[in-house]
Write an enzyme that holds these catalytic residues in place. Structure first.
Site, PDB file in Angstrom:
ATOM      1  N   LYS A  21       0.918  -1.187   0.083  1.00  0.00           N
ATOM      2  CA  LYS A  21      -0.005   0.183  -0.077  1.00  0.00           C
ATOM      3  C   LYS A  21       0.763   1.180  -0.064  1.00  0.00           C
ATOM      4  O   LYS A  21       0.589   2.293  -0.800  1.00  0.00           O
ATOM      5  CB  LYS A  21      -0.950  -0.105   1.280  1.00  0.00           C
ATOM      6  N   ARG A  26       2.834   6.018  -3.210  1.00  0.00           N
ATOM      7  CA  ARG A  26       4.016   6.647  -3.845  1.00  0.00           C
ATOM      8  C   ARG A  26       3.930   6.620  -5.403  1.00  0.00           C
ATOM      9  O   ARG A  26       4.301   7.676  -6.037  1.00  0.00           O
ATOM     10  CB  ARG A  26       5.351   6.380  -3.195  1.00  0.00           C
ATOM     11  N   ASP A 310       2.800  -0.788  12.103  1.00  0.00           N
ATOM     12  CA  ASP A 310       1.598  -1.148  11.514  1.00  0.00           C
ATOM     13  C   ASP A 310       1.236  -2.619  11.862  1.00  0.00           C
ATOM     14  O   ASP A 310      -0.151  -3.263  12.125  1.00  0.00           O
ATOM     15  CB  ASP A 310       1.296  -0.896  10.012  1.00  0.00           C
ATOM     16  N   ARG A 384      -6.771  -2.622  10.181  1.00  0.00           N
ATOM     17  CA  ARG A 384      -5.941  -3.668  10.985  1.00  0.00           C
ATOM     18  C   ARG A 384      -6.317  -4.198  12.201  1.00  0.00           C
ATOM     19  O   ARG A 384      -6.289  -5.473  12.716  1.00  0.00           O
ATOM     20  CB  ARG A 384      -4.540  -2.799  11.247  1.00  0.00           C
TER      21      ARG A 384
HETATM   22  C1  S3P Z   1       2.948   5.113   6.231  1.00  0.00           C
HETATM   23  C2  S3P Z   1       3.516   5.349   7.251  1.00  0.00           C
HETATM   24  C3  S3P Z   1       3.038   5.093   8.790  1.00  0.00           C
HETATM   25  C4  S3P Z   1       2.133   3.889   8.677  1.00  0.00           C
HETATM   26  C5  S3P Z   1       0.953   3.867   7.519  1.00  0.00           C
HETATM   27  C6  S3P Z   1       1.664   4.161   6.348  1.00  0.00           C
HETATM   28  C7  S3P Z   1       3.456   5.481   4.743  1.00  0.00           C
HETATM   29  O1  S3P Z   1       2.473   6.200   9.352  1.00  0.00           O
HETATM   30  O2  S3P Z   1       1.530   3.671   9.956  1.00  0.00           O
HETATM   31  O3  S3P Z   1       0.193   3.046   7.466  1.00  0.00           O
HETATM   32  O4  S3P Z   1       3.065   4.916   3.781  1.00  0.00           O
HETATM   33  O5  S3P Z   1       4.287   6.513   4.644  1.00  0.00           O
HETATM   34  P1  S3P Z   1       3.488   7.433  10.070  1.00  0.00           P
HETATM   35  O6  S3P Z   1       4.155   7.977   9.268  1.00  0.00           O
HETATM   36  O7  S3P Z   1       2.247   8.050  10.686  1.00  0.00           O
HETATM   37  O8  S3P Z   1       3.816   6.602  11.251  1.00  0.00           O
END
Ligand code: S3P
Length: 425
Positions: A21, A26, A310, A384
């Site tokens: 994901k 990105r 996560d 989750r």
């Molecule tokens: C993510 C970063 C994490 C993660 C989220 C996805 C990302 O969050 O928990 O599910 O794709 O950059 P945080 O940057 O808030 O830690």
């Protein structure tokens, strides 16, 4: 949709893990910044990534789902002003990354999201963006946020958080800012942004926990996205706790900024083996064989937390089946996810019969505890939590019912089909 499940037979077989994901978000967004056509193979179909895709379409990109399973993004020349407000749905990644892109555009835009996203903190990106010269209008640092496009300048920012969303937001703003932008974080968070921007030709340098970026043009990408380790984690947990299980998870991204779960499983005495390690579009990937194991407890804290942030809900399920006391610390930001994951997980795991207590920044779990089940579980609009509950249900003595299980669609719409392949002998 509610789901009822009962105690499982051993999990056996081989499955392919759907696309990551974080990397899909990105790939969609960065293709929108590159002049020309990007080709993206094996992208996530989760609702979060679809929110990102809709937004880049509204910003003028032409998107085509080809018959060969490759998605093409034609960004033409530059992003164009959207005709209406941009809906980020439930997705924190969409909101925070796109804010970094939009802050430096020549047009205005407005971001909004669903009820859960509208409660999540955005100060973490608003403060550094404002230091770069961004003009943002909001109420108490929450969505909706109006972004008045302005010219940005680089900053040297020391973040108090180890957050890939914040880091990516600032790096994306830096890509379009005058001068140099330096971003430093306490522990290294996932680095997909750095890897992909480098792959696309950005002027970017990484030095331990700091990244320096300068204004750059991006070239279009031709990318294959590996499977999501955060999705694979649910099956790893299932194999570890359901007696006699033995499964192979194919095509899992094992980037070391994401693979904390593998380190934890090894330290807990889990039987896990990485096979066929390879590099796919600049990202380390492997197949994973994992079996039922006699697990022991451990303490999880410090630099590993961003590497498994996560996975913590499902790690509490694994810990409930490990001998001894597992302590999880320094994970306070779990309270700012799709739900307050510390309170929600503790409440639902207790209902199932686990010996778990919440602390201000984590959990204390005593194992090995047999889970009684025989109850209804809530998932707090959180994909989750829904999937972690499902994995606990596989070992509960009595059937459990999980309410509103449709929230899995946020990251993993294929979850039920895939787990059923492993649990039907
Ligand atoms: C993510 C970063 C994490 C993660 C989220 C996805 C990302 O969050 O928990 O599910 O794709 O950059 P945080 O940057 O808030 O830690």
């Amino acid at each position: 949709m509610d789901v009822t499940l009962e105690k499982s037979l051993p999990l056996k077989g081989e499955i392919e893990i759907p696309a990551d994901k974080s990397i899909t978000h990105r790939a969609f967004m960065f293709s929108a910044l590159a002049k020309g056509v990007s080709r993206i193979k094996n992208y996530s179909l989760g609702a979060d990534c679809m929110s990102t895709l809709e937004i880049i379409k509204q910003l003028g990109c032409e998107v085509d789902f080809t018959d060969t399973g490759i998605l093409t993004v034609n960004a033409k020349n530059a992003l164009t002003a959207p005709k209406s407000s941009l809906n980020c749905g439930n997705s924190g990644t969409t909101t925070r990354l796109i804010a970094g892109i939009l802050a430096g555009q020549k047009f205005n835009s407005k971001l909004y999201g669903d009820e859960s996203l509208s409660k999540r903190p955005m100060k973490r990106v608003i403060t550094p963006l404002e230091l770069m010269g961004a003009k943002l209008i909001h109420n108490d640092y929450k969505l909706p946020i109006e972004i008045n496009g302005s010219s940005l300048h680089g900053i040297n920012y020391n973040s108090a958080l180890s957050s890939a969303q914040v880091k990516s937001c600032i790096l994306l703003a830096g890509l379009n800012a005058e001068g140099e932008t330096i971003y430093t974080e306490p522990y290294k968070s996932r680095n997909h942004t750095e890897l992909m921007l480098e792959y696309m030709g950005a002027d970017l340098k990484v030095n331990k926990n700091s990244v320096v970026i300068k204004k750059s043009e991006l070239s279009p990408i031709d990318i294959t996205i590996p499977g999501d380790i955060s999705s694979a984690a649910f099956f790893m947990a299932a194999a570890l706790i359901v007696p006699d299980s033995d499964i192979v998870l194919k095509n899992v991204g094992i980037n070391e900024t994401r693979s904390g779960i593998i380190d934890v499983i090894k330290a807990m005495n889990g039987d896990i083996e990485l096979i066929n390690e390879r590099l796919v579009s600049n990202e380390k990937t492997a197949d994973i064989r994992i079996k039922y194991s006699d697990l022991k407890a451990l303490t999880i804290e410090g630099e590993i937390i961003p590497r498994l942030i996560d996975e913590l809900p499902v790690i509490t399920v694994i810990a409930s089946q490990a001998k001894g006391t597992t302590i999880i610390k320094n994970a306070g930001d779990l309270r700012n996810k799709e739900a307050d994951r510390i309170t929600a997980v503790t409440k639902e795991m207790k209902k199932l019969g686990a010996d778990i207590e919440e602390t201000s920044d984590g959990f204390i779990i005593n194992g090995k505890q047999s889970l009684k089940g025989g109850c209804e579980i809530e998932c707090y609009h959180d994909h989750r939590i829904a999937m972690s509950a499902y994995i606990s249900g596989l070992i509960c003595e009595s059937p459990i019912k999980i309410n509103n299980f449709q929230w899995v669609d946020i990251s993993f719409p294929e979850f039920l089909t895939i787990i059923k392949k492993l649990t039907v002998l």
